[in-house]
Structure formats: structure tokens, C-alpha cells
Design a protein around this motif. Structure first.
Motif, PDB file in Angstrom:
ATOM      1  N   ARG A 371      36.104  59.737  31.301  1.00 43.51           N
ATOM      2  CA  ARG A 371      35.602  58.677  32.185  1.00 43.51           C
ATOM      3  C   ARG A 371      34.074  58.518  32.152  1.00 43.51           C
ATOM      4  O   ARG A 371      33.336  59.330  32.693  1.00 43.51           O
ATOM      5  CB  ARG A 371      36.062  58.944  33.624  1.00 43.51           C
ATOM      6  N   GLY A 506      47.192  53.554  35.743  1.00 42.90           N
ATOM      7  CA  GLY A 506      46.624  53.832  37.056  1.00 42.90           C
ATOM      8  C   GLY A 506      45.699  52.722  37.528  1.00 42.90           C
ATOM      9  O   GLY A 506      45.337  52.666  38.697  1.00 42.90           O
ATOM     10  N   HIS A 509      46.900  46.993  36.327  1.00 39.41           N
ATOM     11  CA  HIS A 509      46.915  45.719  35.583  1.00 39.41           C
ATOM     12  C   HIS A 509      48.124  44.865  35.924  1.00 39.41           C
ATOM     13  O   HIS A 509      48.068  43.647  35.811  1.00 39.41           O
ATOM     14  CB  HIS A 509      46.936  45.965  34.071  1.00 39.41           C
ATOM     15  N   LEU A 550      39.868  44.286  31.934  1.00 37.39           N
ATOM     16  CA  LEU A 550      39.717  42.992  32.592  1.00 37.39           C
ATOM     17  C   LEU A 550      38.781  42.099  31.788  1.00 37.39           C
ATOM     18  O   LEU A 550      39.119  40.956  31.489  1.00 37.39           O
ATOM     19  CB  LEU A 550      39.185  43.171  34.024  1.00 37.39           C
ATOM     20  N   GLY A 738      33.211  45.512  34.076  1.00 41.07           N
ATOM     21  CA  GLY A 738      34.176  46.597  34.272  1.00 41.07           C
ATOM     22  C   GLY A 738      33.844  47.432  35.499  1.00 41.07           C
ATOM     23  O   GLY A 738      32.691  47.516  35.919  1.00 41.07           O
TER      24      GLY A 738
HETATM   25  N1  MCN Z   1      38.952  44.878  38.278  1.00 38.61           N
HETATM   26  C1  MCN Z   1      38.747  43.837  39.163  1.00 38.61           C
HETATM   27  N2  MCN Z   1      37.534  43.206  39.191  1.00 38.61           N
HETATM   28  C2  MCN Z   1      36.517  43.610  38.391  1.00 38.61           C
HETATM   29  C3  MCN Z   1      36.707  44.687  37.497  1.00 38.61           C
HETATM   30  C4  MCN Z   1      37.963  45.286  37.436  1.00 38.61           C
HETATM   31  O1  MCN Z   1      39.649  43.503  39.925  1.00 38.61           O
HETATM   32  N3  MCN Z   1      35.347  42.986  38.411  1.00 38.61           N
HETATM   33  C5  MCN Z   1      40.266  45.555  38.196  1.00 38.61           C
HETATM   34  C6  MCN Z   1      40.952  45.294  36.860  1.00 38.61           C
HETATM   35  O2  MCN Z   1      41.679  44.135  36.837  1.00 38.61           O
HETATM   36  C7  MCN Z   1      41.802  46.556  36.712  1.00 38.61           C
HETATM   37  C8  MCN Z   1      40.924  47.627  37.331  1.00 38.61           C
HETATM   38  O3  MCN Z   1      40.047  46.940  38.227  1.00 38.61           O
HETATM   39  O4  MCN Z   1      42.992  46.403  37.432  1.00 38.61           O
HETATM   40  C9  MCN Z   1      40.081  48.396  36.280  1.00 38.61           C
HETATM   41  O5  MCN Z   1      39.554  47.469  35.407  1.00 38.61           O
HETATM   42  P1  MCN Z   1      38.487  47.767  34.232  1.00 38.61           P
HETATM   43  O6  MCN Z   1      37.179  48.093  34.814  1.00 38.61           O
HETATM   44  O7  MCN Z   1      38.595  46.628  33.278  1.00 38.61           O
HETATM   45  O8  MCN Z   1      38.985  49.117  33.546  1.00 38.61           O
HETATM   46  P2  MCN Z   1      40.282  49.323  32.630  1.00 38.61           P
HETATM   47  O9  MCN Z   1      41.420  48.673  33.261  1.00 38.61           O
HETATM   48  O10 MCN Z   1      39.968  49.042  31.217  1.00 38.61           O
HETATM   49  O11 MCN Z   1      40.509  50.883  32.814  1.00 38.61           O
HETATM   50  C10 MCN Z   1      39.792  51.836  32.080  1.00 38.61           C
HETATM   51  C11 MCN Z   1      38.947  52.686  33.003  1.00 38.61           C
HETATM   52  C12 MCN Z   1      38.562  53.918  32.331  1.00 38.61           C
HETATM   53  S1  MCN Z   1      37.622  53.738  30.932  1.00 38.61           S
HETATM   54  C13 MCN Z   1      38.963  55.155  32.788  1.00 38.61           C
HETATM   55  S2  MCN Z   1      38.455  56.567  31.999  1.00 38.61           S
HETATM   56  C14 MCN Z   1      39.796  55.241  33.921  1.00 38.61           C
HETATM   57  C15 MCN Z   1      39.715  54.084  34.808  1.00 38.61           C
HETATM   58  O12 MCN Z   1      39.692  52.941  34.197  1.00 38.61           O
HETATM   59  N4  MCN Z   1      40.913  55.972  33.906  1.00 38.61           N
HETATM   60  C16 MCN Z   1      41.756  55.856  34.975  1.00 38.61           C
HETATM   61  N5  MCN Z   1      40.393  54.170  35.945  1.00 38.61           N
HETATM   62  C17 MCN Z   1      41.481  54.963  36.047  1.00 38.61           C
HETATM   63  N6  MCN Z   1      42.283  54.921  37.129  1.00 38.61           N
HETATM   64  C18 MCN Z   1      43.396  55.686  37.148  1.00 38.61           C
HETATM   65  N7  MCN Z   1      44.167  55.614  38.247  1.00 38.61           N
HETATM   66  N8  MCN Z   1      43.743  56.488  36.125  1.00 38.61           N
HETATM   67  C19 MCN Z   1      42.967  56.603  35.043  1.00 38.61           C
HETATM   68  O13 MCN Z   1      43.331  57.370  34.025  1.00 38.61           O
END
Ligand code: MCN
Length: 787
Positions: A371, A506, A509, A550, A738
Motif C-alpha cells: 500500500r 475490498g 467497485h 476509479l 485515487g
Molecule cells: N473512490 C471514490 N472517489 C474517489 C476515489 C476513489 O469513490 N475520488 C472509490 C473507488 O471507486 C473505489 C475505492 O474508492 O471503490 C478505491 O478506489 P481507488 O483509489 O481507485 O483504488 P483502487 O480501487 O485501485 O484500489 C487499490 C488501492 C490500493 S493500491 C491498495 S494497496 C489497497 C486499497 O486500494 N488495498 C486494499 N484499498 C484496499 N482496501 C481493502 N479493503 N483491501 C485492500 O487490499
């Protein structure tokens, strides 16, 4: 806008199954005629493998196969590639030693798999392992960076002299030297970024299956990126054409980066399944995870900041040694280089920066993304130096940050990245307000009356995520582009299935991606189902890491849904006998502008499948796919403020308040965003205070279980105060940045800043992570002895 569309705190759709115990994880699956694998792993950090006597194990009850590196070599298969090649500035080639799925000739870390036993039951496989005799001739090992870089250190790989995998440089060395030459003061610091063990709640697992009739393979695995796993398996490790290999990552219980890499066991269960003609399954024990899941962080850094008399940053010089472990894991080379060195500008206008990174092999578990991956390390360097510069110049910690903040966007940093948008003053001001920064001294004085040392810390950070523009990462050495795909299938009844190449383990999505479509089409969120994690259902995808889903996957989804709307509008115009230009989609209805004539989205969807209802010349159906390749990373930023109290008698640090104000651009689901921040901050506090993976000098893993490796528990944490400030990302259609890693990136420097502040009167200028009670107690004792 649909009421549960973008911006709504919709409850997570997936939680119905998770909270009722109805999730389906890899280990929940049962395959007909399945068998069980157990891996025999090296007890030594470095040894030559001698004879392997397998007769007794082979003869044990229920055993179907005992396979070793020699069997892999005979089949000419099983070399696991890294996903990145680093092109060093000075041209010295990166060492990319072989990584056989089962060790051959030598083992190079404790936990390196040596043999695979397949049996009818899990217990039979494990019991047979006790009968396998492996002769090892122990070799000298190097476990830490310091050991590996010492002159004459034993070599992990003959081809990597001095244990150096590659050297990397970024920035302008001459300009940085010049900045240092004219500096009023140079502050310098040696920093340790402690090695972490990810510990997702679900251990890794894999099931391999082979269909002799068709030659098809199926792999069920705990992967964050099933398509990437299929690509690496197909193209490199196993040599199976992609159309003959299906990779499914069903429900996955967390990854935090540790389930990005392509692992040996994934290839081995497929290989063994073909050999014995039955499905082969494996689930890691927790203690096995400690020695076989990729670890995170592990940097040693010497950093220097040149400053002017008033605290203006003039130049930054950073020398980092990054531990790669014994083999190069999938993303490993990219982490201390492109993800770390490129973020050394932080939020500041430092005009000259030069970073040098040495990637070092050691006899330890491979290190990969955890992370934040490279970005927490960068934020820690920059923020600790900012604190120290303030202290040595007698300038306020907040003021020095404000004085150096980037205030115009786009901003080209001296280390490759161009930040598109942000407002660091706004997040800082809100965080100061919410954390009651101005009245802290009152709380410090009150704590003193209770015999406690209270401190406050601040971290203002920026990170690059939404990985990534393919053109950029391709030029930087990635073996595949990092775009994302999305498919939208509108069924005749108007409900929708979304196919995304990202993977949710987690992050929610299934909810947020449904919200995007619900928002665009004006339909309820419950009418949208999100499918992910199966290469046979989703055309292509690069998976989830680098907080990209996202910004990249969501944007692909917007594009695909826009195509749906464009086609549906044609059909609606035909049904409404209106010109297409006069028809607009409003609240789930296609309306002829200025009239009350309308068709619901459902009516139009049905018409797409009924001859004569859609215009002549248009293909029937309503299904679209889009790929999205971003122009740039996204740059979330924020301010974290931490307050701690230290018991001087025990060294125990308690976090008593934590305020976060993050800017993650436009937010799809504020509840999920808060949850992501809570999780990330918790991991950041874990790194700062509790977690540390330790090896002894011989390379034995000392913190190899949850008894010896401390994860944060609820009692270690305060209730977080989370606020947001929005500056939209300028280059994706959602304006979103993100959020998945921000907590883990911003938190460590705020926590350590608070610990150092609490101890400042004792003359303490830095405390290494993790600030465990023992370490803090020793620092206090030594400081008191000196005074
Ligand atoms: N989101 C949103 N509005 C934003 C940004 C994000 O509503 N402006 C929402 C997204 O739609 C998504 C969530 O937040 O549902 C996370 O989005 P994003 O930042 O795009 O990250 P990813 O979905 O690509 O997840 C990867 C990131 C990473 S790199 C690690 S490490 C991590 C993390 O997410 N590992 C996790 N969060 C985690 N959470 C859980 N529960 N478990 C993991 O292993």
C-alpha cells in the motif's frame, strides 16, 4: 442524477454477501477429484541444494506426486519474470537473474520453495513433507541492506556484483550541487523505511485445473490482476497460449499490493494438475505467508535538504538503497525508482533534486508493492526533512511548508512528474483548524500534569496514482501498458452488466462502478451488476493497484457508457420520431426537448433487441466496450495531523488524535472514500509504531508469525477525524483522483513527527520506525543519561 449515483454514500452492494458469510473465496471452491499441494520450503537463507531423497515421501499414504526443481528443469518451464526493466541512466544493465518456481541448485531465502507434494488430502501432503529429505550445504547469507552492501559481502547472485541489481538516477546532479553550494544551511538525515509484511486477511491460495480433452487450463487464484497473471504465465512462466488459460480471481480478502505479483505457486498448481490429471489446490498457512508473500518497503536513505536563511528549499539530494530480496518480484524494480524517486518533490517548489537509487539483492523474501509502494517512502523522506529544516532554522513547521508549497498548476517537478491540479494551502488550513493545532500547547501542558509527553506532528504530502499512462510506463520499462477496459451490456429489460478489468478485493467497485453507470443512465444502482476477476468474461484488464481503478477503470466505464447513451439516443429518436439532436437523456428517460414525449431507458433497451424498433442500418443490441489510457497520473494530496502521548517510563506511544484532510478529486462514494482513508491511515500508523519485519544476521526470519509481528489493533488507534477538499483531476472524465493509498502515504511522517515533537525537549531529532516502546524507552533513557 440518480439518487444513488455519483456522490451518494450508497451502502456497499458486495457487503450483503460478505457480511452474511456468503462470499466465495478461492479456498471455498471445491473441484471434482481435487488434490492438495504442500510446499516444502527452505529453512536456510542461502544454501546449495544437495540430494533430495523423495522415496519415503512418494510412498506415503495418499501421495500422488513429489515434484522438485529438477522436474521443472526437465520440463523446461517455470521461470518467473519481473514485469519491469530498469534502464539505468549510466547504461549499466539491470541484473535479471532466473527465478525458478521451485529452487534449482540453490535456495536463496528462508521460505524458497524446494519441493511440491501433491496428495489426496491436505494432511497427507503435509505429513509426507516430513519424510522428504533434502541435503543442504549452507552458504553465507546477507539479510540486511547494510550486510549486502558491505565490502566483500557474500553474493546472492554471481552476476550481481556487490549485490547490486541496478543503479538508477533521476534529476539534475549538477543543478543540485550548485543549489547546495549556495545554501545557507544543509540539513541531513539517515532514514530507515522499515520492512513490512502485508498480512491480508485471506492468505494466498491457488487451484490449478487441466482439461485433457481440450487442453484448457483454469487457475483460480487470489490475484489483484488476473489478466496480468495470465499474461505473465502465458507469455513467460508456463508458455500456455492465453486462449487456453482462464484465470479467475473470485472474492479476494484483501491484497494491499501483496497479491499483485505473479507467484510460483500459481504456475506450479497448473503444472502439477496437468501432470497428475486432477485439480491441484493450495492455500497458504499464515506462517507460510510470512515467508512467501512479497514484503514491502525496506529502504535505507541518506537525504539532504539545502535551505535558504528563511527556510526556502533550494535543493534536495537523496541516496537510497532499496532491498529487492532474493529475486525480482513483478513490480519490484519500479517501486524505488519510478514510484519513489519521482515523488521527491513532494508538495514543494524545490528547484533542484537529484536522487540515486541502488537496488540490492539480499537473502530475504522478495520485496514488492505494499500500500503506497514507493510513495510513503518518498513522503517520509521529504516530510522528515521539512520538519528538521524548520527546527534547525527556528522556523515554524507549518510556516516552512506554506513558504515552499507549489502554488501554480500545472507544475513540472524536477523529477519527471507534472502535477495537474491541487490546493495544498486549503487542505493544510482545514486540517489545522479541525485538529485545533493552535491550542495544542494547552493539551501538551495538561498531559505533562499526568506525567505524559505529548507531541503533535504534521505531514503535507502529494502522491502519484491512477497508474498509469501507458506511453510513460512503457518508456520507463513496463512490459505491458497500463490502460484499462470496461464493457457495458444493457439487457433487453434495461438492467446492466458491467465488465471491468480492475479487481475489487475490498475497495467496493461493485458499488462505486454501479454508481457511475446509474448516474450516467439514470437507473437505480441495483439495476447494475459489476463483473470482475475472470479472464473468460472480461476482454482485458490490468487489474487493481496504484489506486488506479476509479481514475482509469472508472474512466473506461464512463467512455463505454457514453457509447451506450449515443446508440440508445439513436434508437430513442427513432421510437419518438424525433431528430436525434433533439433527444436528451434526463433522469432515466429519453425526452424530446421542449415536449413531454419520452421513452424510459428500459423501453429503449428493449427496442434495441426488437427488429423494426431500432433504426434501419443500426446493429441490434446495446453493448459497448471501451479502453481508457490516461494522459497522466492523478495527484491526490492532503494534510495529516497526529497527536501522541508517550509514557516516559515504558516508552509506549499512544496515538490520541488523528486528523486527515485529503484531496482525492471528485468523490464517487464518500463513505467508501472515508473507509479507504481509515484503512490506509491505520496501516500508516502500523508502520510508524508497530510493524517491523526482522531477519537475524544469518537470514532467519525472526518476525515470522503474528506472535512476533505486531499489526495495529483497535486499541492502538483513535477515532479518526476525516475531512476532504476537492480539486478535480483535470484529465479524466470523472475529475477523480485515487484514494486507496493516501492514508498509508501521509500518516507515517505525521506520527513520527509527533513522536519527535514529544521528545524534542530531550534533544531528540529523529526516531526510526517502528517507534516501538523499547526503541522509544531506550531513546529517552539515553537522552536523560546525556543531560
Ligand atoms: N473512490 C471514490 N472517489 C474517489 C476515489 C476513489 O469513490 N475520488 C472509490 C473507488 O471507486 C473505489 C475505492 O474508492 O471503490 C478505491 O478506489 P481507488 O483509489 O481507485 O483504488 P483502487 O480501487 O485501485 O484500489 C487499490 C488501492 C490500493 S493500491 C491498495 S494497496 C489497497 C486499497 O486500494 N488495498 C486494499 N484499498 C484496499 N482496501 C481493502 N479493503 N483491501 C485492500 O487490499
Amino acid at each position: 442524477m440518480a439518487k444513488d449515483g455519483i456522490g451518494a454514500a450508497v451502502l456497499r452492494k458486495e457487503d450483503r454477501r460478505f457480511l452474511t458469510g456468503a462470499g466465495t473465496y478461492t479456498d471455498d471452491l471445491t473441484r471434482p477429484r481435487q488434490t492438495f499441494a504442500h510446499f516444502v520450503r527452505s529453512p536456510h537463507a542461502h544454501a546449495r541444494i544437495g540430494a533430495i531423497r523423495a522415496d519415503a515421501a512418494r510412498a506415503a499414504p495418499g501421495v500422488l506426486a513429489v515434484l522438485t526443481g529438477a522436474d521443472l528443469a526437465a520440463d523446461r518451464t517455470g521461470n518467473i519474470p519481473t514485469g519491469w526493466l530498469i534502464h539505468s541512466k549510466d547504461g549499466s544493465p539491470m541484473a535479471e537473474p532466473p527465478h525458478p518456481a521451485l529452487a534449482q541448485e540453490r535456495v536463496r531465502h528462508v521460505g524458497d520453495p524446494v519441493a511440491m507434494i501433491v496428495a489426496e488430502t491436505k494432511d497427507q501432503a503435509r505429513e509426507a513433507a516430513a519424510l522428504l529429505e533434502v541435503d543442504y550445504e549452507e552458504l553465507p547469507a546477507v539479510a540486511t541492506l547494510a550486510q549486502a552492501m558491505a565490502p566483500g559481502a557474500p553474493l546472492v547472485w554471481e552476476q550481481a556484483k556487490g549485490n547490486v541489481c541496478f543503479d538508477f538516477q533521476l534529476g539534475d546532479a549538477a543543478a543540485t550541487d550548485a543549489a547546495f553550494a549556495k545554501a545557507f544551511k544543509v540539513v541531513s538525515l539517515d532514514l530507515v523505511n522499515n520492512r513490512l509484511v502485508p498480512n491480508a486477511i485471506e492468505p494466498r491460495a491457488a487451484i490449478g485445473e487441466y482439461d485433457r480433452a481440450t487442453g484448457d487450463f483454469t487457475l483460480w487464484t487470489t490475484s489483484q490482476n488476473p489478466h496480468l497473471t495470465r499474461l505473465l504465465l502465458g507469455a513467460f512462466t508456463f508458455g500456455v497460449p492465453e486462449h487456453k488459460l482462464r484465470v479467475v480471481a473470485p472474492d479476494v480478502g484483501g491484497g494491499f499490493g501483496s497479491k499483485i505479483p505473479h507467484y510460483a505457486e500459481e504456475m506450479l498448481v497448473l503444472w502439477a494438475a496437468r501432470k497428475i490429471g486432477r485439480p491441484v489446490r493450495w492455500t497458504a498457512l499464515r506462517s507460510e505467508s510470512f515467508m512467501s508473500d512479497a514484503h514491502g518497503r525496506d529502504h535505507l536513505t541518506h537525504a539532504e535538504l539545502a535551505v535558504d536563511r528563511d527556510g526556502t528549499f533550494l535543493g534536495l539530494r537523496v541516496r537510497t538503497a532499496a532491498n529487492m530480496g532474493a529475486y525480482l518480484s513483478t513490480f519490484a524494480p519500479a517501486i524505488p525508482t519510478y514510484l519513489h524517486a519521482t515523488l521527491l518533490a513532494g508538495c514543494y517548489r524545490t528547484p533542484a533534486i537529484h536522487a540515486e537509487v541502488k537496488a540490492i539483492f539480499t537473502n530475504t523474501v522478495p520485496v514488492d508493492a505494499y500500500r503506497g509502494a514507493g510513495r510513503p517512502e518518498a513522503a517520509f523522506v521529504v516530510e522528515r526533512l521539512a520538519d528538521l529544516a524548520a527546527r534547525e532554522l527556528g522556523v515554524d513547521r507549518v510556516e516552512i511548508r506554506r513558504r515552499n508549497f507549489i502554488d501554480r498548476f500545472p507544475y513540472q517537478t524536477p523529477v519527471a512528474l507534472q502535477y495537474d491540479a491541487g490546493n495544498y494551502f486549503a487542505t493544510l488550513d482545514t486540517a489545522l483548524d479541525r485538529s485545533r493545532w493552535q491550542t495544542f500547547e494547552e493539551r501538551r501542558a495538561e498531559a505533562r500534569t499526568r506525567g505524559k509527553l505529548r507531541g503533535i506532528g504534521i505531514s503535507t504530502y502529494v502522491e502519484a496514482c491512477g497508474i498509469a499512462p501507458s506511453a510513460l510506463v512503457g518508456a520507463l520499462g513496463a512490459r505491458a501498458g497500463l490502460y484499462e477496459s470496461a464493457g457495458v451490456r444493457v439487457h433487453p429489460t434495461g438492467s446492466v452488466t458491467v465488465f471491468t478489468g480492475t479487481h475489487s478485493h475490498g475497495q467496493g467497485h461493485e458499488t462505486t462502478f454501479a454508481q457511475i453507470v446509474a448516474d450516467q443512465l439514470g437507473i437505480p444502482v441495483d439495476s447494475v451488476e459489476v463483473v470482475h476477476g475472470d479472464t473468460s468474461r472480461i476482454p482485458f484488464g490490468m487489474g487493481t493497484y496504484g489506486s488506479r481503478s476509479l481514475a482509469v477503470g472508472g474512466s473506461a466505464l464512463v467512455k463505454a457508457t457514453e457509447k451506450i447513451v449515443a446508440k440508445a439516443r439513436k434508437i430513442a429518436a427513432h421510437l419518438l420520431e424525433a431528430s436525434e439532436g433533439d433527444v436528451e437523456l434526463r433522469d432515466g428517460r429519453f425526452v424530446v426537448a421542449g415536449t413531454d414525449r419520452a421513452k424510459t431507458f428500459g423501453e429503449v433497451a428493449l427496442a434495441a433487441y426488437v427488429p423494426h424498433k431500432y433504426p434501419a442500418g443500426l446493429e441490434p443490441g446495446l453493448e459497448e466496450t471501451a479502453f481508457y489510457d490516461p494522459k497522466n497520473f492523478t495527484f491526490p494530496a492532503g494534510c495529516h495531523v497526529c497527536e501522541v502521548e508517550i509514557d516516559p517510563d515504558t516508552g509506549q506511544v499512544q496515538v490520541v488524535a488523528f486528523t486527515v484532510v485529503d484531496d482525492v478529486g471528485n468523490v464517487v462514494n464518500p463513505m467508501i472514500v472515508d473507509g479507504q482513508i481509515h484503512g490506509g491511515v491505520t496501516q500508516g500508523i502500523g508502520q510508524a509504531l508497530l510493524e517491523g519485519c526482522l531477519y537475524d544476521d544469518a537470514g532467519q526470519l525472526l518476525s515470522g508469525s503474528l506472535l512476533a509481528y505486531t499489526m495495529p489493533r483497535a486499541s492502538d488507534l483513535p477515532s479518526y477525524d476525516v475531512g476532504t477538499h476537492v480539486t478535480a483531476c483535470t484529465h479524466n472524465p470523472l475529475g477523480a483522483k485515487g484514494v486507496g493509498e493516501v492514508g498509508a502515504i501521509g500518516a507515517p511522517a505525521a506520527v513520527i513527527g509527533a513522536v519527535v515533537d514529544a521528545l524534542a525537549d530531550l534533544g531528540v531529532r529523529h526516531v526510526d520506525m517502528p517507534a516501538t516502546p523499547e526503541r522509544v524507552w531506550r531513546i529517552i533513557r539515553d537522552a536523560q543519561a546525556k543531560s
